[in-house]
Write a protein that holds these residues in place. Sequence first.
Motif, short mmCIF file in Angstrom:
data_model
loop_
_atom_site.label_atom_id
_atom_site.label_comp_id
_atom_site.label_asym_id
_atom_site.label_seq_id
_atom_site.Cartn_x
_atom_site.Cartn_y
_atom_site.Cartn_z
N ILE A 59 0.83 -1.21 0.00
CA ILE A 59 0.00 0.00 0.00
C ILE A 59 0.86 1.25 0.00
N GLN A 60 1.95 1.23 0.73
CA GLN A 60 2.86 2.38 0.75
C GLN A 60 3.47 2.64 -0.61
N GLU A 61 3.78 1.55 -1.36
CA GLU A 61 4.40 1.70 -2.68
C GLU A 61 3.37 1.95 -3.77
N LEU A 62 2.07 1.90 -3.45
CA LEU A 62 1.04 2.06 -4.47
C LEU A 62 0.98 3.49 -4.97
N ASP A 63 0.88 3.63 -6.30
CA ASP A 63 0.72 4.94 -6.93
C ASP A 63 -0.76 5.14 -7.26
N PRO A 64 -1.45 6.06 -6.57
CA PRO A 64 -2.90 6.22 -6.82
C PRO A 64 -3.24 6.63 -8.24
N LYS A 65 -2.32 7.29 -8.93
CA LYS A 65 -2.61 7.79 -10.28
C LYS A 65 -2.03 6.90 -11.36
N SER A 66 -1.69 5.68 -11.01
CA SER A 66 -1.11 4.77 -11.99
C SER A 66 -2.16 4.34 -13.01
N PRO A 67 -1.82 4.39 -14.31
CA PRO A 67 -2.79 3.97 -15.34
C PRO A 67 -2.95 2.46 -15.42
N ASN A 68 -2.11 1.71 -14.73
CA ASN A 68 -2.16 0.25 -14.81
C ASN A 68 -3.24 -0.34 -13.91
N LEU A 69 -3.90 0.48 -13.11
CA LEU A 69 -4.95 -0.01 -12.21
C LEU A 69 -6.25 -0.14 -12.99
N THR A 70 -6.54 -1.35 -13.45
CA THR A 70 -7.75 -1.59 -14.22
C THR A 70 -8.65 -2.65 -13.59
N LYS A 71 -8.07 -3.54 -12.78
CA LYS A 71 -8.84 -4.60 -12.15
C LYS A 71 -8.61 -4.60 -10.64
N PHE A 72 -9.49 -5.28 -9.94
CA PHE A 72 -9.33 -5.38 -8.48
C PHE A 72 -8.09 -6.17 -8.10
N THR A 73 -7.65 -7.06 -8.98
CA THR A 73 -6.44 -7.83 -8.69
C THR A 73 -5.19 -6.97 -8.74
N ASP A 74 -5.28 -5.78 -9.32
CA ASP A 74 -4.14 -4.87 -9.36
C ASP A 74 -3.98 -4.08 -8.07
N LEU A 75 -4.94 -4.15 -7.21
CA LEU A 75 -4.88 -3.42 -5.94
C LEU A 75 -4.31 -4.30 -4.84
N PRO A 76 -3.58 -3.71 -3.89
CA PRO A 76 -3.06 -4.49 -2.75
C PRO A 76 -4.16 -4.76 -1.72
N LEU A 77 -4.91 -5.86 -1.92
CA LEU A 77 -6.01 -6.22 -1.04
C LEU A 77 -5.70 -7.53 -0.33
N CYS A 78 -6.29 -7.71 0.83
CA CYS A 78 -6.10 -8.95 1.58
C CYS A 78 -6.82 -10.10 0.87
N ALA A 79 -6.48 -11.31 1.24
CA ALA A 79 -7.03 -12.49 0.56
C ALA A 79 -8.53 -12.60 0.76
#
Length: 816
Positions: A51-71
């Motif tokens: 989550i700390q390394e996540l870029d909120p404005k990254s264009p690569n975020l298209t699916k929920f699997t691209d987000l750092p979510l718990c299992a």
Amino acid sequence: MAPTTGGAKTVVAHRNKKNSKSADATPKKPETKTLKRKRGQDELEKLKAAIQELDPKSPNLTKFTDLPLCAATASGLRASHFEVLTDIQKAAIPLALKGHDILGAAKTGSGKTLAFLVPVLEKLVQAQWTEYDGLGALIISPTRELAVQIFEVLRKIGRNHVFSAGLVIGGKSLKEEADRLGRMNILVCTPGRMLQHLDQTAGFDVNNLQMLVLDEADRIMDMGFQSAVDALVEHLPKTRQTMLFSATQSKRVSDLARLSLKDPEYVSAHEEAPTATPTNLQQSYIVTPLPEKLDTLWGFIRTNLKSKMIVFFSSGKQVRFVYESFKRMQPGISLLHLHGRQKQVGRMEITRKFTSSKYACLFATDVVARGVDFPAVDWVVQVDCPEDADTYIHRVGRTARYESKGRAVLFLDPSEEKGFLSRLEQKKIPITKVNVREGKKTSIKGELQSQCFQSADLKYLGQKAFITYVRSIYVQKDKDVFKFSKMDLDGYAASLGLPGTPQVKFQKGAEEMRRANKQASRMAFDVGSDDDSSDYDAEGKPKKKEVKTKYQKMAERQNQDVLSSHYRKLVDEGAEEDDEDDGFLSVKRVLGDKELDETAEGINGKEIAGAKVVKIGDQEIIIDSKRAEKKLMSKAKVAKMMGKGQKLIFDEEGNAQPLYVLQGLEDFQKEGDAKELRQKFVEAEGERVKEADVEDKELARKRRKEKRDRAKARERGEEVEKERGPITQLDSGDEMDEDPLALLRSLPIAGGGGEQSEEDEPPKKKTKKWFQNDSDVEDQPERKKKASSGKKVIEMGYEPDNLQDLEALAAGLLED
């Protein structure tokens, strides 16, 4: 245990044989709690680092699997078939995961619910929240239907979490909800019900709250919920994460300060979009006069029977009237109605029916205008003009949900067209005008009139519908759109089937203005009637005289009291000049409150002919008419003239005494010290109580002695005479002490044969009971004799109540 072990060995042997593994292979040992806890900590640390390394404005975020979510969250989303991120989710979820306060605005049907539910679950996971930590997240919704929808989505995506979630929307027992609140980690609620629990539920702790979410925030921050939200926020801690989502977001600084937002991130997924509504939504409007709106609606429903539509009205009374009247006319499609005055169970059932229906028509108010996701809605019809453009956006948002198509139509009165179209243009809302085909127009005015005539309940609903609509137009703030004076209210009342236009009371000033206008119109009529030329038209031909009803004539009558003083002068002067003319012209006066308060000195120092004096209390009132006398005898006037009476109290003996008056402080201090006065009072009362006690004991002792004496006399066979007053002897006229009743005793008894004493009188035969026969009655004397020949019987006229009576009874029994 043996069969279970044997079975396990068989399975292992089978697997070993099948997989060609050695017989010495042993099953894997279960993971210990320590290792499981350590693995969970490692996964949590990796999640936080991602989550700390996540870029909120990254264009690569298209699916929920691209987000750092718990299992647990990822599996819940996958099981609920949520895969692709929408624009608002792509912009809001990364910022929320980093802990920022969010102001989210997006078009209706764009997936705002997941935009705040996913961060809620992840926030509690990062905090390692358990069921013993209390309330961690609070989600507030303006309507019950939207709250239920949010709760259902939360249950779907959070199915693999261990958090407990609750729904607090009212409609159930407050005690039942309070018993479960202490165990909830996530609460979805409405503002009023939640505030009620915060104020009344003991032990409900919200001091550890981690996140506050306001869905449809612009509505919640509106004046309708402002006081409830302000009071609710006062209970919540300041150190929390706050998120606000709506289709029309408010960015007012005052609202943000009230909610204690800290450097919020404004996220608008469609701020640069050419329109504020979905592009796949076809919007149109129809210009229809107010009296023809129901005719147009009926024709529209009959034309679209194979559709699923929502019809919006401005009030619940209109919804009920149109639903009840259209239901009797049977348009050929399933009709439902939904408004805020219905019970919770009924609202949920109607929502379920409309959701599962393929073709249906739902009449509703704005309770379902925000956020509620009804699947496959084809049409949104707005019969009444919305109060502003934001309400219009939310209403049409019930169709064309997330890339699906939909259509919306708006009915506008000619006076509303210009002003409201300009409001829509300011919000970048495209809308086109359409005309109704003449062949599709159908008048239902006669049918509604027939229904109102046959059903008093439907007529009452129609009157209430008319009143609520007129009031809603009158109180609207945007006077450029809602022009009350240009509304054809008489025609609208007739279109509802009402026999007349109901009277609507707005406020005192408006009512007085209406009366003044009415009086002015009457005066203008009277002035015009004095002109002889008013009986002829412009061509000089005589006008046809209209036949006036009784009510019209009554309305044209003028107040005759203005000439009462003139008539009174004529009567008074005529009485002085010529007594023979009395009664030629007599006019009854109307005495007002000021004249009725005059005393016997006369009214304005003059005597009134034919008047009489009525005395009320200490005052004498002069009246000269029955109407004045009746008015004078009213309770209010009598109470006013009688004056104030003196309050009295009654002691124990029923004697009236004046009411106690409190003594002044200075007089009380002059009498001495308060403690000494209190001590004297207590001693005096104690002595009085002792004296009264002695008197009571002496009186009780005398009564007991008299009772014993009577008992002893009764045992001796003596007659005990009751206490009587002194017997007054009759005066026989001489000094001989003769018994005055001796002569009466010597007379023979009526019906007897000479003198007969009481001892010789035969005993009276007792009447036979309903259960006895003749033999039983004859045998009774013999039974009594047999019974009396046995044991000794002592008769007592009273029940022994002390030791002396018991001793006397025992002594009598022992005597032989």
